[in-house]
Design an enzyme around this catalytic site. Structure first.
Site, short mmCIF file in Angstrom:
data_model
loop_
_atom_site.label_atom_id
_atom_site.label_comp_id
_atom_site.label_asym_id
_atom_site.label_seq_id
_atom_site.Cartn_x
_atom_site.Cartn_y
_atom_site.Cartn_z
N GLY A 1 -4.62 -4.28 -3.77
CA GLY A 1 -5.62 -3.26 -4.07
C GLY A 1 -4.85 -2.03 -4.49
O GLY A 1 -4.18 -1.41 -3.66
N HIS A 2 -4.86 -1.73 -5.78
CA HIS A 2 -4.05 -0.63 -6.31
C HIS A 2 -4.97 0.51 -6.76
O HIS A 2 -5.85 0.31 -7.60
CB HIS A 2 -3.18 -1.12 -7.47
CG HIS A 2 -2.14 -2.10 -7.03
ND1 HIS A 2 -1.24 -2.69 -7.88
CD2 HIS A 2 -1.84 -2.60 -5.79
CE1 HIS A 2 -0.45 -3.50 -7.20
NE2 HIS A 2 -0.80 -3.47 -5.93
N GLN B 1 1.96 -6.06 -3.21
CA GLN B 1 2.41 -6.17 -1.82
C GLN B 1 3.70 -5.35 -1.62
O GLN B 1 3.90 -4.39 -2.33
CB GLN B 1 2.61 -7.65 -1.41
CG GLN B 1 1.32 -8.43 -1.28
CD GLN B 1 0.73 -8.91 -2.60
OE1 GLN B 1 1.40 -9.54 -3.38
NE2 GLN B 1 -0.53 -8.62 -2.84
N GLY C 1 -0.20 13.92 -3.53
CA GLY C 1 -1.65 13.75 -3.49
C GLY C 1 -2.01 12.51 -4.27
O GLY C 1 -1.19 11.99 -5.04
N ASP D 1 0.81 -1.23 0.00
CA ASP D 1 0.00 0.00 0.00
C ASP D 1 0.84 1.27 0.00
O ASP D 1 0.43 2.30 0.55
CB ASP D 1 -0.97 0.02 1.20
CG ASP D 1 -1.86 -1.21 1.21
OD1 ASP D 1 -2.22 -1.68 0.12
OD2 ASP D 1 -2.19 -1.69 2.32
N LYS E 1 1.81 2.11 -5.08
CA LYS E 1 2.36 1.55 -6.33
C LYS E 1 1.42 1.80 -7.50
O LYS E 1 1.86 2.17 -8.59
CB LYS E 1 2.58 0.03 -6.17
CG LYS E 1 3.57 -0.33 -5.08
CD LYS E 1 3.64 -1.84 -4.86
CE LYS E 1 2.39 -2.46 -4.30
NZ LYS E 1 2.04 -2.04 -2.93
P1 GDP Z 1 -0.80 0.30 -3.52
O1 GDP Z 1 -1.39 -0.97 -3.03
O2 GDP Z 1 0.67 0.39 -3.28
O3 GDP Z 1 -1.16 0.59 -4.95
O4 GDP Z 1 -1.45 1.47 -2.63
P2 GDP Z 1 -3.02 1.60 -2.27
O5 GDP Z 1 -3.75 2.06 -3.46
O6 GDP Z 1 -3.51 0.39 -1.58
O7 GDP Z 1 -2.93 2.72 -1.14
C1 GDP Z 1 -2.40 3.98 -1.39
C2 GDP Z 1 -3.49 5.02 -1.05
O8 GDP Z 1 -2.90 6.30 -0.97
C3 GDP Z 1 -4.56 5.14 -2.12
O9 GDP Z 1 -5.75 5.51 -1.50
C4 GDP Z 1 -4.05 6.28 -3.01
O10 GDP Z 1 -5.08 6.95 -3.70
C5 GDP Z 1 -3.41 7.17 -1.98
N1 GDP Z 1 -2.25 7.96 -2.43
C6 GDP Z 1 -1.26 7.59 -3.28
N2 GDP Z 1 -0.32 8.56 -3.34
C7 GDP Z 1 -0.73 9.55 -2.53
C8 GDP Z 1 -0.18 10.80 -2.14
O11 GDP Z 1 0.91 11.20 -2.54
N3 GDP Z 1 -0.89 11.56 -1.23
C9 GDP Z 1 -2.08 11.14 -0.73
N4 GDP Z 1 -2.70 11.94 0.14
N5 GDP Z 1 -2.63 9.97 -1.08
C10 GDP Z 1 -1.96 9.18 -1.95
P1 IMO Z 2 -0.93 -4.18 -2.25
O1 IMO Z 2 -0.47 -4.72 -3.58
C1 IMO Z 2 -0.97 -4.60 2.08
C2 IMO Z 2 -1.05 -8.69 3.69
C3 IMO Z 2 -2.31 -9.12 4.41
C4 IMO Z 2 -1.71 -10.08 5.42
C5 IMO Z 2 -0.61 -10.76 4.62
C6 IMO Z 2 -1.01 -12.11 4.05
O2 IMO Z 2 -2.23 -3.49 -2.30
O3 IMO Z 2 0.17 -3.40 -1.60
P2 IMO Z 2 -2.55 -12.80 1.99
O4 IMO Z 2 -4.01 -12.58 1.74
O5 IMO Z 2 -1.65 -12.26 0.94
O6 IMO Z 2 -2.25 -14.24 2.30
O7 IMO Z 2 -2.26 -12.00 3.37
O8 IMO Z 2 -0.29 -9.87 3.57
N1 IMO Z 2 -1.27 -8.17 2.30
C7 IMO Z 2 -1.20 -6.88 1.97
N2 IMO Z 2 -1.01 -5.78 2.74
N3 IMO Z 2 -1.07 -4.48 0.75
C8 IMO Z 2 -1.23 -5.57 -0.05
O9 IMO Z 2 -1.21 -5.50 -1.39
C9 IMO Z 2 -1.34 -6.84 0.57
N4 IMO Z 2 -1.53 -8.09 0.11
C10 IMO Z 2 -1.47 -8.89 1.17
O10 IMO Z 2 -2.95 -8.02 5.02
O11 IMO Z 2 -1.09 -9.35 6.45
MG MG Z 3 -2.93 -1.63 -1.81
#
Ligand code: GDP
Ligand code: IMO
Ligand code: MG
Length: 429
Positions: free
Chosen positions: A40-41, A224, A415, A13, A16
């Site tokens: 979840g991207h 991840q 942002g 998270d 990416k």
């Molecule tokens: P990922 O799994 O690495 O793709 O990240 P996620 O999408 O799960 O979580 C990142 C969260 O931060 C999402 O809600 C994005 O919209 C948000 N986000 C990404 N970059 C920024 C940033 O620079 N500032 C803020 N405020 N939010 C951001």
């Molecule tokens: P993105 O790509 C954050 C965590 C789960 C749990 C552990 C094992 O959005 O960054 P699993 O279901 O993979 O067997 O769970 O890994 N986990 C993540 N945490 N971002 C993710 O993906 C994750 N994918 C799995 O919360 O701790």
């Molecule tokens: Mg994510």
């Protein structure tokens, strides 16, 4: 020509999806190489939010997207995601989405086992996403998995499924006290997915090889984070795939000589969802503040993310494990308004100073972060589009991260929106 891998440096998270969406403009093809719909991207374009769990984040830039052999795919989720994107005005068809014939399937028993096992494990559970990721990779390693090549051949699928379901039902009923599955129902359900997805199934390794020969640029999208890696993460509190850059080659079917750069995405602080040690975790109002301001809820399960300060020990671990050539710093805006900021530069364990991330979870759990304190900035930096316009203390923070990492910062994100991004060096140029 450049082919770039993007990986998370922390526990997932990191943002990416946002950076992949931003950089996809310069790529021809975006490839997922591991994980599944545990990911979840999030992308935000013109104030509209898109969340993808399986389809690479390049889709919102209308790029060709590949799902590599290293991914485990829940066909139900994939079909749903294709429909979701089509409804949002991003057409997904067999030309712009290809799935490796070698990618393993997630079947209903994988999800059931994942959930039932977590229930049974009580306070020893991992805190998985419950999407069947671990059980699917287990079957792959045990050579009991079903792949897309099987899904699209009705006879083979039927025979293999009927065989394995006997073993799975025994385990479900007699070990996990869960309900058994009806193989006919599953065959029926999956034949529908086979029909929908068959046109997308291809040899991804060959397709990438041909594209590279034609001079196309490839962006590999990790899921991840490095510290959730099955080998190098905080085992057993990890996911079941290799999340580090080296696996991009294996999970897509290409050789390492094609890779020209590896960008590590670093959230300006640290978050973790699920269980497991987290040395810089905050349990105070600052942690709550970051969680609220950063809207730190999981994009897959909606769980509240644990929050803490930036940890340079894990950052350095990631730099070594992935061979990072550049960093993308995200969510810098979230730190605005905090009077002082802390960066962990080492751990203290039983009177000893540790500079390297320890393997033993007992040691890691006993580690106390050693912090360096830096002044914060009161200003809102989310509208700034040039690094020279940042407050001095913001520049200071970035300079310190860069110095500790000994790796250049290529991108700074202020942002969630695609345009809230400052590029200092384009890895594709
Ligand atoms: P990922 O799994 O690495 O793709 O990240 P996620 O999408 O799960 O979580 C990142 C969260 O931060 C999402 O809600 C994005 O919209 C948000 N986000 C990404 N970059 C920024 C940033 O620079 N500032 C803020 N405020 N939010 C951001
Ligand atoms: P993105 O790509 C954050 C965590 C789960 C749990 C552990 C094992 O959005 O960054 P699993 O279901 O993979 O067997 O769970 O890994 N986990 C993540 N945490 N971002 C993710 O993906 C994750 N994918 C799995 O919360 O701790
Ligand atoms: Mg994510």
């Amino acid at each position: 020509m450049a082919n770039i891998i993007i990986v998370g440096t922390q526990w997932g998270d990191e943002g990416k999806g946002k950076i992949v969406d931003f950089l996809a403009e310069f790529a021809d093809i975006v490839v997922r190489f591991q994980g599944g719909n545990n990911a979840g991207h999030t992308m935000v374009v013109n104030n509209e939010q898109f969340i993808c769990h399986l389809i690479p984040s390049g889709i919102v830039q209308n790029k060709t997207c590949f799902i590599g052999n290293g991914v485990v795919v829940d066909p139900e989720v994939l079909v749903g995601e294709i429909d979701y994107l089509n409804n949002k005005g991003f057409p997904v068809d067999s030309n712009n989405l290809k799935i490796s014939e070698k990618a393993h399937l997630i079947l209903p028993y994988h999800k059931q086992i994942d959930i039932a096992r977590e229930d049974k494990d009580g306070d020893k559970k991992i805190g998985t996403t419950g999407r069947g990721i671990g059980p699917s990779y287990e079957d792959k390693a045990a050579r009991k998995g079903l792949r897309f090549v099987d899904l699209i051949d009705a006879d083979v699928f039927c025979e293999k499924l009927k065989n394995i379901i006997k073993e799975k039902n025994f385990f479900l009923q007699h070990y996990l006290s869960a309900d058994p599955l009806d193989s006919e129902k599953t065959i029926d359900q999956y034949s529908g997915y086979a029909e929908r997805l068959a046109p997308h199934v291809a040899d991804i390794s060959v397709a990438i090889h041909r594209a590279i020969k034609k001079g196309k640029q490839i962006l590999f999208e990790g899921a991840q984070g490095t510290h959730l890696d099955i080998d190098h993460g905080t085992y057993p509190y990890v996911t079941s795939s290799s999340t580090v850059a080296g696996n991009a080659c294996c999970g897509a079917g290409i050789g390492p000589k094609e890779i020209t750069g590896v960008m590590g995405i670093v959230k300006a602080y640290t978050t973790r969802v699920g269980r497991g040690p987290f040395p810089t975790e905050l349990f105070d109002v600052t942690g709550d503040l970051i969680q609220k301001k950063g809207a730190e809820f999981g994009a897959t399960t909606g769980r509240r993310r644990r929050c803490g300060w930036l940890d340079a020990v894990i950052l350095k671990n990631s730099i070594r494990l992935n061979g990072l050539t550049g960093l993308g710093i995200t969510k810098l805006d979230v730190l605005g308004g905090l009077e002082t900021l802390h960066i962990c530069t080492a751990y203290e364990y039983n009177g000893k100073i540790l500079h390297d991330f320890p393997t033993d979870l007992k040691t890691l759990s006993g580690c106390k972060p050693i912090y360096e304190t830096l002044p914060g900035w009161p200003e809102d930096i989310s509208k700034i589009d040039n690094i020279d316009d940042f407050p001095k203390t913001t520049r200071n923070y970035l300079d310190r991260v860069e110095a500790l990492a000994e790796t250049p910062i290529d991108i700074v994100s202020v942002g969630p929106g695609r345009d809230e991004t400052i590029m200092l060096r384009n890895p594709f140029l």
